[in-house]
Write a protein that holds these residues in place. Structure first.
Motif, PDB file in Angstrom:
ATOM      1  N   ASP A 165       4.468  -6.926  -1.710  1.00 30.31           N
ATOM      2  CA  ASP A 165       4.635  -6.752  -2.891  1.00 30.31           C
ATOM      3  C   ASP A 165       3.779  -8.010  -4.068  1.00 30.31           C
ATOM      4  O   ASP A 165       4.834  -7.992  -4.952  1.00 30.31           O
ATOM      5  CB  ASP A 165       6.156  -6.938  -2.894  1.00 30.31           C
ATOM      6  CG  ASP A 165       6.947  -8.580  -2.302  1.00 30.31           C
ATOM      7  OD1 ASP A 165       5.848  -9.193  -1.758  1.00 30.31           O
ATOM      8  OD2 ASP A 165       7.706  -9.048  -2.787  1.00 30.31           O
ATOM      9  N   SER A 169       0.325  -3.972  -8.474  1.00 31.18           N
ATOM     10  CA  SER A 169       0.252  -2.223  -8.397  1.00 31.18           C
ATOM     11  C   SER A 169      -0.142  -1.395  -8.732  1.00 31.18           C
ATOM     12  O   SER A 169       0.193  -0.132  -8.529  1.00 31.18           O
ATOM     13  CB  SER A 169       2.064  -1.622  -9.040  1.00 31.18           C
ATOM     14  OG  SER A 169       2.035  -2.351 -10.534  1.00 31.18           O
ATOM     15  N   TYR A 172      -1.856  -0.354  -5.420  1.00 30.39           N
ATOM     16  CA  TYR A 172      -1.397  -0.576  -4.201  1.00 30.39           C
ATOM     17  C   TYR A 172       0.105  -0.226  -4.847  1.00 30.39           C
ATOM     18  O   TYR A 172       1.096  -0.677  -4.949  1.00 30.39           O
ATOM     19  CB  TYR A 172      -0.904  -1.766  -3.265  1.00 30.39           C
ATOM     20  CG  TYR A 172      -2.377  -2.792  -2.808  1.00 30.39           C
ATOM     21  CD1 TYR A 172      -2.910  -2.112  -1.379  1.00 30.39           C
ATOM     22  CD2 TYR A 172      -3.000  -3.109  -3.437  1.00 30.39           C
ATOM     23  CE1 TYR A 172      -4.195  -2.222  -1.265  1.00 30.39           C
ATOM     24  CE2 TYR A 172      -3.735  -3.225  -2.795  1.00 30.39           C
ATOM     25  CZ  TYR A 172      -4.535  -2.916  -1.908  1.00 30.39           C
ATOM     26  OH  TYR A 172      -5.772  -3.786  -1.448  1.00 30.39           O
ATOM     27  N   ASN A 174       4.287   1.507  -5.318  1.00 32.85           N
ATOM     28  CA  ASN A 174       5.003   1.219  -3.609  1.00 32.85           C
ATOM     29  C   ASN A 174       4.325   2.831  -3.394  1.00 32.85           C
ATOM     30  O   ASN A 174       5.137   1.910  -2.104  1.00 32.85           O
ATOM     31  CB  ASN A 174       6.382   1.375  -5.211  1.00 32.85           C
ATOM     32  CG  ASN A 174       6.344   0.296  -5.759  1.00 32.85           C
ATOM     33  OD1 ASN A 174       6.485  -0.837  -5.571  1.00 32.85           O
ATOM     34  ND2 ASN A 174       7.169   0.695  -6.931  1.00 32.85           N
ATOM     35  N   LEU A 177       2.766   1.568  -0.286  1.00 31.79           N
ATOM     36  CA  LEU A 177       3.329   0.136   0.358  1.00 31.79           C
ATOM     37  C   LEU A 177       4.628   0.767   1.322  1.00 31.79           C
ATOM     38  O   LEU A 177       4.847   0.471   2.610  1.00 31.79           O
ATOM     39  CB  LEU A 177       3.697  -1.144  -0.432  1.00 31.79           C
ATOM     40  CG  LEU A 177       3.230  -1.145  -1.160  1.00 31.79           C
ATOM     41  CD1 LEU A 177       3.570  -2.350  -2.332  1.00 31.79           C
ATOM     42  CD2 LEU A 177       1.515  -2.297  -0.637  1.00 31.79           C
ATOM     43  N   ALA A 193       8.760 -10.774   2.197  1.00 33.56           N
ATOM     44  CA  ALA A 193       8.707 -10.127   0.729  1.00 33.56           C
ATOM     45  C   ALA A 193       9.305 -10.773  -0.665  1.00 33.56           C
ATOM     46  O   ALA A 193       9.089 -12.202   0.397  1.00 33.56           O
ATOM     47  CB  ALA A 193      10.074  -8.645   0.577  1.00 33.56           C
ATOM     48  N   ARG A 200       3.053  -8.573 -10.407  1.00 29.47           N
ATOM     49  CA  ARG A 200       3.237  -7.120 -10.286  1.00 29.47           C
ATOM     50  C   ARG A 200       4.053  -6.090 -11.227  1.00 29.47           C
ATOM     51  O   ARG A 200       5.533  -7.033 -11.329  1.00 29.47           O
ATOM     52  CB  ARG A 200       4.277  -6.692  -8.594  1.00 29.47           C
ATOM     53  CG  ARG A 200       4.050  -5.322  -8.570  1.00 29.47           C
ATOM     54  CD  ARG A 200       4.907  -4.906  -6.800  1.00 29.47           C
ATOM     55  NE  ARG A 200       4.138  -4.290  -6.696  1.00 29.47           N
ATOM     56  CZ  ARG A 200       3.776  -3.258  -5.835  1.00 29.47           C
ATOM     57  NH1 ARG A 200       2.191  -4.087  -5.523  1.00 29.47           N
ATOM     58  NH2 ARG A 200       3.365  -1.943  -5.104  1.00 29.47           N
ATOM     59  N   ASP A 202       5.253  -3.165 -11.045  1.00 31.53           N
ATOM     60  CA  ASP A 202       5.765  -2.168 -10.848  1.00 31.53           C
ATOM     61  C   ASP A 202       6.615  -2.335  -9.551  1.00 31.53           C
ATOM     62  O   ASP A 202       6.450  -2.733  -8.633  1.00 31.53           O
ATOM     63  CB  ASP A 202       5.838  -0.783 -10.527  1.00 31.53           C
ATOM     64  CG  ASP A 202       4.653  -0.184 -11.230  1.00 31.53           C
ATOM     65  OD1 ASP A 202       5.196   0.299 -12.768  1.00 31.53           O
ATOM     66  OD2 ASP A 202       4.298   0.825 -11.140  1.00 31.53           O
ATOM     67  N   TRP A 204       8.723  -4.183  -6.718  1.00 33.68           N
ATOM     68  CA  TRP A 204       8.844  -3.400  -5.324  1.00 33.68           C
ATOM     69  C   TRP A 204      10.335  -3.048  -4.443  1.00 33.68           C
ATOM     70  O   TRP A 204      10.533  -2.011  -3.867  1.00 33.68           O
ATOM     71  CB  TRP A 204       8.582  -4.449  -4.257  1.00 33.68           C
ATOM     72  CG  TRP A 204       8.241  -3.909  -2.907  1.00 33.68           C
ATOM     73  CD1 TRP A 204       7.654  -3.026  -1.852  1.00 33.68           C
ATOM     74  CD2 TRP A 204       8.617  -4.519  -1.801  1.00 33.68           C
ATOM     75  NE1 TRP A 204       7.717  -3.704  -0.787  1.00 33.68           N
ATOM     76  CE2 TRP A 204       8.906  -4.413  -0.547  1.00 33.68           C
ATOM     77  CE3 TRP A 204      10.594  -5.003  -1.260  1.00 33.68           C
ATOM     78  CZ2 TRP A 204       9.160  -4.519   0.452  1.00 33.68           C
ATOM     79  CZ3 TRP A 204      11.452  -5.814  -0.685  1.00 33.68           C
ATOM     80  CH2 TRP A 204      10.757  -5.243   0.878  1.00 33.68           C
ATOM     81  N   VAL A 208      11.120   0.283  -2.931  1.00 38.29           N
ATOM     82  CA  VAL A 208      10.799   0.709  -1.786  1.00 38.29           C
ATOM     83  C   VAL A 208      11.792  -0.243  -0.373  1.00 38.29           C
ATOM     84  O   VAL A 208      11.532   0.361   0.693  1.00 38.29           O
ATOM     85  CB  VAL A 208       8.637  -0.341  -1.328  1.00 38.29           C
ATOM     86  CG1 VAL A 208       8.809  -0.319  -0.245  1.00 38.29           C
ATOM     87  CG2 VAL A 208       8.829   0.077  -2.573  1.00 38.29           C
TER      88      VAL A 208
END
Length: 240
Positions: A165, A169, A172, A174, A177, A193, A200, A202, A204, A208
């Motif tokens: 996280d 984004s 990587y 979501n 990940l 996390a 980031r 977006d 996490w 996620v």
């Protein structure tokens, strides 16, 4: 007694800007998962700190739900280097000396580890575990020795337990990940996390977090707090 799960995982959260913290709590509550939180007084989206009076009721609520808590240094202080005289070079990423290089003794570092412990007691009336996670996970043998001498054992994370996280984004997303974690996580892993990462775009969680927990449960994993981990069980005993 409930049956012992043969495939435990240890979900841990470090503090952050806290915007997603209520969503994290909702997912954990809905999924009946207990986690371990490492607390620092980091800057929040609303301009305060993650251990201020705004968040005190939230931490108290979590403490009543059976989660566990440990120190992350109050001002999120990064170890930079060991110095020849036995001191340490450090840099805080929060607090009044944010961004400034400082020279600390072992005693200074121990005092910093205890500050979240004292604040947590003020907020919740409960004790933290005698454990800590260094900011960024950055340590040295000398730093770990200094912390151990004042009663704190360090908790890192497993390679596959780095849930990503903190990563971009764009590079990587979501879904990547989530798929990577479901593919690579193994029994006994410590998962990491955060309660909000500034960089980031977006978030996490909870996008996620919930499918990850559900997917891991489907694989036969269960979730436990870090005080039950074989490496930390003995040192996690709180004084009566």
């Amino acid at each position: 007694m409930p049956p012992v799960c043969a495939k435990p995982l240890y979900l841990t959260f470090d503090t952050g800007h806290m915007e997603i913290a209520p969503l994290v709590e909702e997912v954990l509550s809905r999924q009946k998962v207990r986690a371990t939180f490492f607390l620092a007084n980091e800057r929040t989206r609303t301009g305060g700190g993650s251990l201020d009076e705004v968040w005190a009721p939230w931490w108290k609520k979590l403490s009543q739900q059976g989660h566990m808590f440990a120190s992350h240094t109050y001002d999120h202080v990064y170890w930079q280097a060991d110095l020849p005289d036995g001191n340490f070079r450090v840099r805080a990423s929060a607090g009044p000396l944010e961004g400034k290089l400082q020279t600390w003794s072992a005693q200074d570092y121990c005092r910093e580890l205890k500050r979240p412990v004292d604040r947590f007691m003020q907020m919740t009336g409960q004790q933290m575990l005698p454990l800590f996670r260094a900011a960024g996970g950055r340590t040295s043998p000398a730093l770990l020795k200094a912390a151990a001498e004042c009663g704190y054992a360090h908790v890192g994370w497993s390679p596959a337990g780095f849930l990503g996280d903190e990563l971009s984004s764009e590079k990587y997303p979501n879904q990547m990940l989530l798929e990577r974690a479901l593919r690579n996580i193994r029994s006994g892993d410590i998962l990491l996390a955060h309660l909000g990462i500034w960089s980031r775009k977006d978030p996490w969680a909870p996008v996620v977090l919930e499918p990850l927990i559900q997917g891991l449960k489907e694989k036969g994993f269960c979730f436990a707090t870090i005080d039950t981990h074989p490496a930390f069980r003995a040192v996690s005993q709180l004084p009566k």
